[in-house]
Design an enzyme around this catalytic site. Structure first.
Site, PDB file in Angstrom:
ATOM      1  N   LYS A 142     -13.826  -7.389  14.569  1.00 31.35           N
ATOM      2  CA  LYS A 142     -14.786  -7.273  13.481  1.00 31.35           C
ATOM      3  C   LYS A 142     -16.132  -6.760  13.969  1.00 31.35           C
ATOM      4  O   LYS A 142     -16.829  -6.035  13.257  1.00 31.35           O
ATOM      5  CB  LYS A 142     -14.939  -8.616  12.766  1.00 31.35           C
ATOM      6  N   LYS A 223      -1.397  -3.879   9.521  1.00 30.96           N
ATOM      7  CA  LYS A 223      -1.042  -4.852   8.490  1.00 30.96           C
ATOM      8  C   LYS A 223      -1.717  -4.501   7.167  1.00 30.96           C
ATOM      9  O   LYS A 223      -2.768  -3.852   7.133  1.00 30.96           O
ATOM     10  CB  LYS A 223      -1.418  -6.264   8.929  1.00 30.96           C
ATOM     11  N   LYS A 226      -6.887  -6.267   2.451  1.00 29.45           N
ATOM     12  CA  LYS A 226      -7.761  -6.084   1.297  1.00 29.45           C
ATOM     13  C   LYS A 226      -8.831  -5.018   1.569  1.00 29.45           C
ATOM     14  O   LYS A 226      -9.291  -4.343   0.653  1.00 29.45           O
ATOM     15  CB  LYS A 226      -8.473  -7.393   0.953  1.00 29.45           C
TER      16      LYS A 226
END
Length: 356
Positions: A142, A223, A226
């Site tokens: 991140k 994967k 969202k």
């Protein structure tokens, strides 16, 4: 088929100190409690449902106590628009209820409405060292995405996650492969607290999800997410039939027309087979046998139809609930009150043990 570890047991997954911590289970009157959380960062997608939500529905029947939290405190580790976040909290609640989460069988609540989460997070943070947090793979990923070291909240949120779990003396936590490292922190923190202040927390056990990780329809090596910038990559639970058909028609496969299951050699087609198997309850092998004679173009339509049928009642119920936001707020308020009834005495005892 997944399996669940019960307290007290002897298992290779348990460390020596955990046998002592079976005393905590005795103090808990043998209560088995499952805890899990979901971030309100948009409508949950197909991968969220297959990897977590459908199991939550089952757990509320299997466990004597189940808590499911809308973890809004975690969601602001990256910037969120206040109005969007507020609506996302309600939408996430509506989706969970539409999928079968029953407030009469479990506690569904908004994390920020129970301040004991933050209080315990601070106490546990004082038991956690910086190198441990720097080692987390999600922190590295991140931070790279944000092109900076990110916020203090992003760095320390695994500690708050540990507090979420331990605050309710949870005995079992369902996790995906990417969250195992975080649960290990909660387990180690429970052991450290018990050693330093006296036996108090059960060491929460892992319930690993056995469903194959659902991949992006546009990049079968990544994967489903969202946050994917490609709208066609992710199938939301509330997508219309037309949207679902389009997304599967555009799914990346390969130049071989036969339907086979070979995740390493044919990741795109294998992802479709895994999705088809998960929504029907069949094995990938059964799916392949049923699909003999279909080329991948026609097979995409078959998978799309299976997903449409799976989520048709969920989509209908979600639409109904979305129109009744006062009910959603009442569910969250009632859940927060129940969660606080459990959390307050635990936090009070922790404060006493620490010396406050």
């Amino acid at each position: 088929m997944s399996f669940v570890l019960r307290w007290p047991v002897k298992s290779k997954m348990l460390k020596v100190g955990d046998l002592v911590c079976s005393l905590c289970w005795e103090k808990n009157n043998g209560l088995e409690r499952v805890f899990s959380g979901i971030q309100p960062t948009g409508i949950p997608h197909l991968g969220n449902y297959l990897g977590a939500i459908q199991n939550w529905v089952r757990f509320q029947e299997e466990y004597s106590s189940a808590l499911y939290s809308i973890v809004d405190l975690h969601s602001i580790t990256v910037p969120r628009e206040p109005k969007v976040l507020h609506q996302s909290i309600l939408d996430t609640t509506a989706v969970l209820l539409a999928c079968g989460i029953d407030p009469q069988k479990c506690i569904i609540f908004q994390q920020s409405k129970v301040p004991e989460h933050v209080e315990l997070g601070w106490i546990l943070g004082c038991l956690t060292n910086v190198p441990r947090l720097r080692s987390f793979s999600q922190w590295k990923v991140k931070s790279a995405i944000q092109k900076s070291e990110g916020s203090v909240g992003l760095f320390t949120y695994p500690v708050l996650q540990a507090a979420d779990i331990l605050l309710y003396k949870s005995t079992h936590v369902p996790v995906g492969e990417d969250q195992v490292q975080h649960l290990e922190l909660a387990q180690d923190t429970a052991r450290l607290f018990n050693k330093k202040y006296g036996v108090f927390f059960p060491v929460p056990q892992t319930i690993l999800n056995t469903t194959k990780k659902i991949k992006s329809l546009r990049d079968p090596m990544a994967k489903m997410s969202k946050s994917d910038a490609q709208a066609l990559a992710t199938v939301d639970i509330t997508d219309s039939p037309e949207e679902i058909v389009l997304k599967f028609r555009k799914a990346v496969t390969d130049f071989t027309s036969e339907v086979t299951y070979d995740p390493s050699g044919r990741p795109g087609v294998s992802n479709l087979v895994a999705i088809h198997a998960a929504v029907t309850g069949l094995s990938p092998e059964d799916i392949v046998r049923q699909s003999v004679g279909l080329d991948t173009a026609r097979y995409k339509g078959v998978v799309a139809e299976a997903v449409i049928q799976k989520f048709a009642p969920v989509r209908s119920e979600f639409g109904r609930l979305q129109e009744d936001q006062s009910y959603l707020k009442k569910v969250l308020q009632a859940g927060a009150e129940k969660a606080k009834e459990l959390a307050a005495p635990v936090c009070l005892e922790i404060k006493r043990m620490v010396g406050f």
